[in-house]
Each structure stands twice: as C-alpha cells, then as structure tokens.
Design an enzyme around this catalytic site. Structure first.
Site, PDB file in Angstrom:
ATOM      1  N   GLU A  64       0.824  -1.210   0.000  1.00  0.00           N
ATOM      2  CA  GLU A  64       0.000   0.000   0.000  1.00  0.00           C
ATOM      3  C   GLU A  64       0.860   1.263   0.000  1.00  0.00           C
ATOM      4  O   GLU A  64       0.478   2.284  -0.575  1.00  0.00           O
ATOM      5  CB  GLU A  64      -0.941   0.003   1.205  1.00  0.00           C
ATOM      6  CG  GLU A  64      -2.045  -1.040   1.151  1.00  0.00           C
ATOM      7  CD  GLU A  64      -1.565  -2.417   1.580  1.00  0.00           C
ATOM      8  OE1 GLU A  64      -0.401  -2.535   2.023  1.00  0.00           O
ATOM      9  OE2 GLU A  64      -2.344  -3.369   1.456  1.00  0.00           O
ATOM     10  N   THR A 520       0.359  23.366  40.787  1.00  0.00           N
ATOM     11  CA  THR A 520       0.965  24.577  40.232  1.00  0.00           C
ATOM     12  C   THR A 520       0.788  25.794  41.139  1.00  0.00           C
ATOM     13  O   THR A 520       1.777  26.459  41.486  1.00  0.00           O
ATOM     14  CB  THR A 520       0.408  24.847  38.822  1.00  0.00           C
ATOM     15  OG1 THR A 520       0.710  23.727  37.979  1.00  0.00           O
ATOM     16  CG2 THR A 520       1.017  26.106  38.232  1.00  0.00           C
TER      17      THR A 520
END
Length: 839
Positions: A64, A520
């Site tokens: 392919e 954070t």
C-alpha cells in the site's frame, strides 16, 4: 454488532499480549510500533499535522505504501498548504514509508481499532480528510470520523473475493463503514463492482486506475543497476532468475526451475526474496539442502564472495529496485493459494514475468497483462521450470514480453493525478455544504478517551457485560502496575538503585493520584514564601508536553521569560509567569536541572514540581498534596483507577497538604487525616484553599505579566460559560459558583487539551446562543488558546481566572518547620527560634 466487535477486539488484544512480547524481542522496531499503536507518539511526531487540517493517508503495509508514494506527490501539488500525514500498520511499511515518501509531514503507526483508542487519536489530530488506501476500513475509527464530520475517501480502492465474503458478515457495521465514505476511487471496474455489491452508492464510485503504475521510487539508472549487481556479487552471470515475495511451499519449485536453467546456462544466478524476513534462515536451509551455495544480501555487504549460486534478499523495501537486475521474474504467492502479489513493480522495469495460477487478489491487473501476453501463467513446478528455461533460451521472446510490459505500464499511468483532482472536487463540495450545517458542539467532544475512562472507573454502578469485562481487564493490569511500582520503590529504599544528591535543600511537591490537586498554584505559593525568607529558590519542572527537548531548559531566569507556553509546557510556563526572582527550569532528569540551577543561579532550595514519584533524586522534604474534593481517586491503581501508587505510600511524606478544603464534602477532611495517620504517624498535616485573586481579560493576560485585571466580585450575578481542560474541572466550576457567577454552560475538555480555532469559534457560538455575558477559562487553558483567537475581537469577553493558594489550619507549624529545616541546611539558627531565645 458494534458491541460484539468491541468485545472481540478487547479479547483479542488481551490474548495476543504473549505474541507481542515474543515479537518485541525478535523484531526490530516492534516495541515502537506497539507504543504508537496505543497512542503514545514520540515527541514532536505530530507537531506539523495535529489540528492543522492535515490530509491523512493510511496505508497498511509495503504494498500500500508503494501505491501511496505517487499519491502523496500529487496531493502535495494539489494542496500545497495542507500538511500530509501518512500512517501504516506494519514495521516494514513504516520503514518503507520513511524511505520512499519524502513529501509527508509526519509518518506514524495507525492506532489499534480498540474502543475509544482509535477515536482518541483521531480527535487529537482532527484531519481535514481521511484517505484509506485500498480497503483499510476500521469500525471504531470510522465511527469517530462520522461524529467529527471528517470526510473519508477511499483511494486506489481494491476489494478481493475474500474481502467481499468477509465484509458481508459485518452486517450493520459494514453499512456504517460504507456509509461513512464520501467517495470511492477504485482501481478497476471489478473492484468498483465489488464495492457496490457491499453497499456503496453507485454515484459515489468511480474508477481511477491503479496508482502503482505511477510509482517512481523503483526507478534505477544503468549506474545504479551495476551498483546493485556489485553489492550482491552478481556481476558475473549468464542471466539472473529472480523470485520475489515467495511463500512457504514455493521455494522448492523455484529451485527445481533454477536447476533446470543451470543445466543449459551454468553461470546463471538466482535471487530469492522471501515475503517474510523471518523465513530467511528457513529458505537458506532449503537452498543448501538442494545443493546450492547461498549468501544473504546483508551477509554479502559484510563479506563479499563471488561464487555463490543464490542470493537471498533479506532487507525491507528493496525488492522494488532489485527487480531491475532480474532477467526472468517469478512473482510469488501465486503457486500457493495466497492470491499472488502485485506484478507492477517488476513490470515498471520492463521484465518478463511469470506467475502461478492463484492470482485472485489482483484479478484486474493480472487479466490486463495476461490478455496481452505480457506474463506467463504456470500451474505447477514443472510448468514453472519449462517457462523459465524457455525465456532464458529465447531472448527474442523475452524482449517481446519486456516491451509489451513497458507499454502497458506507460498506457495506464495517471491514476494518482485523477485521485488528487477527485479529492479536490470532493472536498470543495463537502466543505461548501458543511458551511451551512451547525458546528460540532464542544459538549459532544466530552466523551473522549480520557474523560470516559475517568468516569467509568469512578462509576459505582456499571451496566453491561462489555464494561464489566473491560474493568476486569483494567484491574489485572493495575495489579501488574502495582507490583512494578512497589519493586521500583523498594529498589531505591534498599539502596539497589542509587539516588543522586544535590548540594542544596530539595523539596518534592506532588501527589499519589492522577489529575489536578493544585500543584501549580501551591508550588507558586511555596516558592514565593521561601524567596521572601531570603533564600535563592528554583523550581524544577519535568516539562510535560513541552516542545523543547534537551537536558536543561531555562523557562525563566527569574527576570524574564526565555520560552513561550508551547516550548515550556503549560505548567512550567504558568509557574514562571507569576514568579519574579525565581528561576524555572525544565528537564526529565531533575538531578541535571538541579545541578545547573546550583551552578548558574546559586540555588539554595530546589522545588521538584510534581516530584513525589521522582525517586532518582534524594530530597530533604516530601510534601504530599491530597485533593479534599476527589479524595484518593477511587482507591484503585492505574489503569483501573487514578492512583499513581498505593495509598500506603503516603508513609514517605513529611508534610501532607489537604487542598481545596473549603469545597470538601462533609467528613472528607477527617477521612483523609485518618487515612494518612494509618500509614504515617509523623507527617505534619496542613490545609489550604484556592482563592480567586482576579479576572484578567484574555488579551491583557497574554500581553502583561502580573496584571491585576478586575476584582473577583464583579463576576457576581453574571451569566458565564465555563471552559476548562484541567484535571479537576468541578473545582474550577465550584469556585465560579462561590463567587456568585451563574454558570449557564460548562464545557470540559481533556487535561492539557490544545484548543483549535474551530473549537473556540464553537464555544463563542454556544455562548452567544445561550445569552452569556462572559466566557471564563483557567490559566492552564489560556496558554493553549491559539494566538489568532486571542487577537480576535470577541463580542463576548473572555476572562482568565487567576487563583492563589492560602494556607489554613497548620500553617504556623508548617512555616516554623520550613524555617527550621532551611536554616539548618544553611548552618544557621531559624529566625523564630532565635527570636524566642532573645525574648
């Protein structure tokens, strides 16, 4: 039917694991193939195509890829501004694609068609169009393509007899797959008829021809041909018989034919290219047993020798070029009932071709060559020997076949160009019609792989045999993962694995669960406090999803930013944006980034952001964050649950910080304390809340550092749309509600999601339709918004909510403990203790 398919896919996936383990050892590149097939792509592999309206071409294997090569060239001409993605299934296809396709922007392995996995990858890439080559139709992948309105066009379509019979058993799945394809560009009238029989609407089917006629990667000059002959030690020959893509059971008749040729042409040579490289040793043994001397292509590269009778081609992707040296070519897979292989590669070189009578996989191409006497068909080993000998004995007959072969190839070129034009026409028609349709709503995208699994593993009630089976499989893997984690930790605790030590005070900050616990903002608060105590502090972040790669990346030197959010990753960028005089560094090895911080910034304190599991580096204090809203996940280890390691591992913590306690359910705080004390009797337990500091307009947030925005009280009573792609969106939404904002729509995306312009336009449309007065996002989302969206003048304002951590219960004790330890590390007495003495 889809449910049965998914159950079968899961079961096969589990049962085939031992096979994968064996292949991982035997086959080079197989581990990378499985990683990508499960959705884990190398860094930057998708940078050029992800959410950039790419053209996605999927080709399963080598054959392919050969057909795809000329297609990609034509697509590049037709769509010069569209990135091109090529995906493959096999390792040989992957190597071949990287060798011969130079115009692709990315080449990856296709995801396994497991429930949610294939769809997850498709959602991540969001191509403009998907183009399966030949008959690469996968139910789960195409199901997501329908949901996302991604058009599908089959190119170089080919359907074998076996495929027609097999597909018919899929019933409703087949109808859905065929119904997804907007255009069928088939190789031949036979293939077109087959796809219509499977349900394709006749008006959507067209015959473009076989793109393999257009391939040029096999083109070999006279000089290159001589080079191949020299490398394979075949310069002295009386003709070369080449057997390509042979299967088990074909080498014996090929050898008998070669023996017959050698009786009349003693210096003739044979080249055999087994279809499966793993059969190289087997084929070598068969040749030697037949009395011939043998060498392999790779062996001759190391030790050249001129007297071998047979050379075995044991390389990937080279056969197309090696066909050029053959005088007579037999194409394998055709004397055994495999269905044959494509004869176009030897035909491109104008070769005299012989095939067996089993050519049902290539009926049309075979018929074309057979009807013009451009190939010879044999039914047995005896007929093969006769045909090969005749072609060696009769050069005139051989030349006539060669000329006819070249004429056929030349006459049938142009399929790739036809396909490119057809694709342009299809996209123009489809995209024009799509402009008049409503956009895909963001709320429909919530059902993605990540959020689905999180919802599933947290569900108290699970319905359906398939879901129970899935959870059972996940539980088995979680047991394996638990043991691996325990063994690794034990290795560090027992000294089997060595920890590296930095010449500074090291604090790890992390959690034992997946998802947002507020690391954070907590890291920001902790760094500010330590900085204000007079210490030189740095933050060491791993740089999750950072496009930058290397040992040490300086996001900020404490004075100015050196990276943007894309380079640094959103977490590191957010840390740097709000921390003047605190350098922020990224890198996978914290020992390396930490030493760099000491050498270049004189770091006295290093905070390992998300470092609770980073056991390679010794630390002086472990701070464990526990989300008081989502307490310890669901109690299960990954992938059955959201725990990174067993809850018992809280024993390592020196400090346990309960975050968002103001949003906790009744009894949650007591439960967390009891659980921590069960495994850890020495940790200091403190509490914190996340308090919104201000709302900053999106464009102002981008342009300024430390902007004050508007007071949080101004959002009270306003109708807002909450948009988030964070680990714990419920906490963000609760914060808005507590401020008095009226949330009329909540749009949740996967953690760390990158927003596309189309998605943000969709958000705006929904906000306008619902009469929203504002759209609110988090800072983690702000760094993911495309610059074009930021610069646009939106009719509805977009605000970024800025949050800060405030310590509550236990804060004084924690501050004193931190002061004491930091002072001791510096060889000083803590200010508090000194003040008490002086008092």
């Amino acid at each position: 039917m889809q449910l049965l398919y998914n159950i079968a896919a899961i079961l096969i996936g589990v049962l085939i694991i031992p096979v994968f383990m064996v292949r991982a050892v035997r086959e080079k590149g197989f581990v990378e193939r499985i990683r990508q097939s499960l959705g884990f792509f190398p860094k930057h592999a998708l940078d050029k195509v992800e959410k950039k309206d790419c053209i996605w071409v999927h080709a399963a294997s080598v054959g392919e890829i050969v057909a795809t090569s000329p297609l990609i060239k034509e697509f590049r001409k037709e769509f010069p501004k569209s990135p091109i993605l090529v995906s493959v299934v096999t390792t040989s296809g992957y190597e071949m694609a990287n060798r011969i396709i130079k115009d692709a922007d990315a080449i990856i392995y296709f995801p396994l068609d497991l429930p949610w996995l294939a769809g997850h990858v498709l959602r991540r890439i969001r191509p403009r169009v998907y183009l399966p080559v030949e008959t690469e139709l996968w139910p789960n992948f195409l199901k997501t393509a329908r949901e996302l309105h991604v058009p599908v066009m089959m190119v170089n379509g080919r359907i074998s007899d076996k495929s027609v019979k097999r597909y018919k058993h899929l019933h409703s799945i087949l109808r859905d797959m065929i119904g997804t394809v907007k255009k069928f560009a088939m190789q031949s009238p036979i293939d077109a008829d087959y796809i219509k029989r499977l349900g394709a609407p006749p008006e959507l089917v067209t015959v473009t021809g076989n793109t393999k006629f257009d391939q040029t990667y096999t083109d070999v000059s006279a000089e290159e041909k001589q080079q191949i002959l020299r490398e394979m030690c075949l310069t002295k020959n009386e003709g070369i018989f080449l057997a390509g893509s042979t299967h088990r059971g074909e080498e014996e008749p090929v050898l008998r034919a070669f023996a017959a040729v050698r009786e009349r042409h003693p210096d003739a040579k044979l080249v055999i290219a087994p279809r499966e490289l793993l059969r190289t040793m087997e084929v070598t043994h068969i040749c030697r047993k037949a009395g011939f001397t043998v060498a392999t292509r790779t062996g001759l590269q190391k030790t050249p020798q001129q007297d071998v009778d047979i050379v075995i081609l044991d390389t990937i992707g080279e056969l197309g070029r090696v066909y050029s040296i053959g005088d007579v070519v037999y194409v394998g897979g055709s004397l055994v009932p495999h269905g044959g292989h494509n004869i176009l590669e030897p035909a491109a070189h104008g070769k005299a071709i012989i095939v067996g009578h089993h050519m049902f996989n290539f009926k049309d191409t075979y018929a074309l060559f057979k009807n013009r006497d451009a190939c010879i068909t044999v039914k047995s080993g005896k007929e093969l020997a006769e045909a090969v000998v005749r072609l060696f004995d009769d050069p005139a007959h051989r030349r006539r076949m060669e000329q006819e072969t070249l004429a056929i190839v030349q006459e049938n070129k142009g399929a790739s160009r036809k396909s490119a034009v057809l694709l342009h026409e299809m996209l123009d028609k489809y995209e024009s019609a799509a402009e008049n349709l409503p956009h895909v709503r963001s709320t429909q995208k919530i059902a993605n792989l990540q959020t689905y699994f999180i919802d599933l593993v947290h569900s108290k009630e699970v319905h359906g045999v398939f879901l129970h089976l899935l959870l059972a499989v996940l539980y088995v893997f979680s047991l394996i993962y638990r043991q691996l984690v325990n063994c690794k930790l034990a290795g560090y605790e027992l000294g089997i694995f060595r920890r590296k030590k930095l010449d500074c005070f090291v604090i790890s900050l992390g959690n034992v669960t997946v998802g947002g616990t507020g690391k954070t903002p907590t890291a920001q608060r902790l760094a500010r406090d330590i900085r204000d105590m007079g210490y030189r502090v740095v933050i060491l972040n791993r740089g999750y999803r950072a496009k930058w790669h290397g040992d040490v990346g300086v996001v900020s030197d404490g004075k100015r930013l050196h990276m943007d959010a894309a380079e640094a990753g959103d977490e590191a960028y957010m840390l740097a944006k709000h921390l003047p005089n605190v350098p922020v560094l990224i890198g996978a090895e914290r020992a390396i980034t930490g030493q760099y911080a000491i050498d270049h910034f004189g770091a006295e304190v290093a905070i390992l952001d998300d470092g609770y599991q980073h056991w390679q580096l010794a630390r002086d204090m472990d701070i464990l964050l526990v989300d008081a809203v989502n307490v310890f996940g669901n109690g299960y280890i990954l992938p059955r649950g959201t725990l990174r390691e067993p809850i018992s591992h809280v024993r390592r913590a020196n400090v346990c910080l309960l975050t968002k306690v103001d949003q906790a359910a009744a009894g949650s705080r007591d439960y967390i304390r009891e659980t921590v004390r069960k495994y850890n009797d020495h940790a200091l337990i403190i509490e914190s809340i996340h308090q919104p500091r201000c709302f900053i307009p999106l464009d102002e947030w981008y342009e300024n550092i430390g902007s004050e925005g508007i007071d949080v009280r101004e959002m009270a009573g306003k109708r807002v749309v909450a948009v988030s792609a964070i680990g714990n969106p419920a906490s963000f939404e609760q914060t808005l509600s507590d401020l008095g904002a009226v949330i009329i729509e909540s749009l949740r995306y996967p953690d760390h999601h990158d927003y596309a312009e189309r998605e943000m336009s969709d958000v705006l449309e929904q906000a306008e339709a619902k009469g929203a007065e504002a759209i609110v996002i988090t800072e983690k989302d702000a760094v993911k918004i495309p610059p074009a969206v930021v610069r646009a003048k939106w009719p509805i304002p977009v605000y970024v909510i800025c949050v800060e951590v405030t310590f509550q219960s236990g804060h004084a004790a924690f501050h004193a403990l931190l002061e004491k330890k930091l002072a001791a590390a510096r060889g000083e007495e803590a200010p508090t203790a000194r003040a008490e003495k002086e008092g």
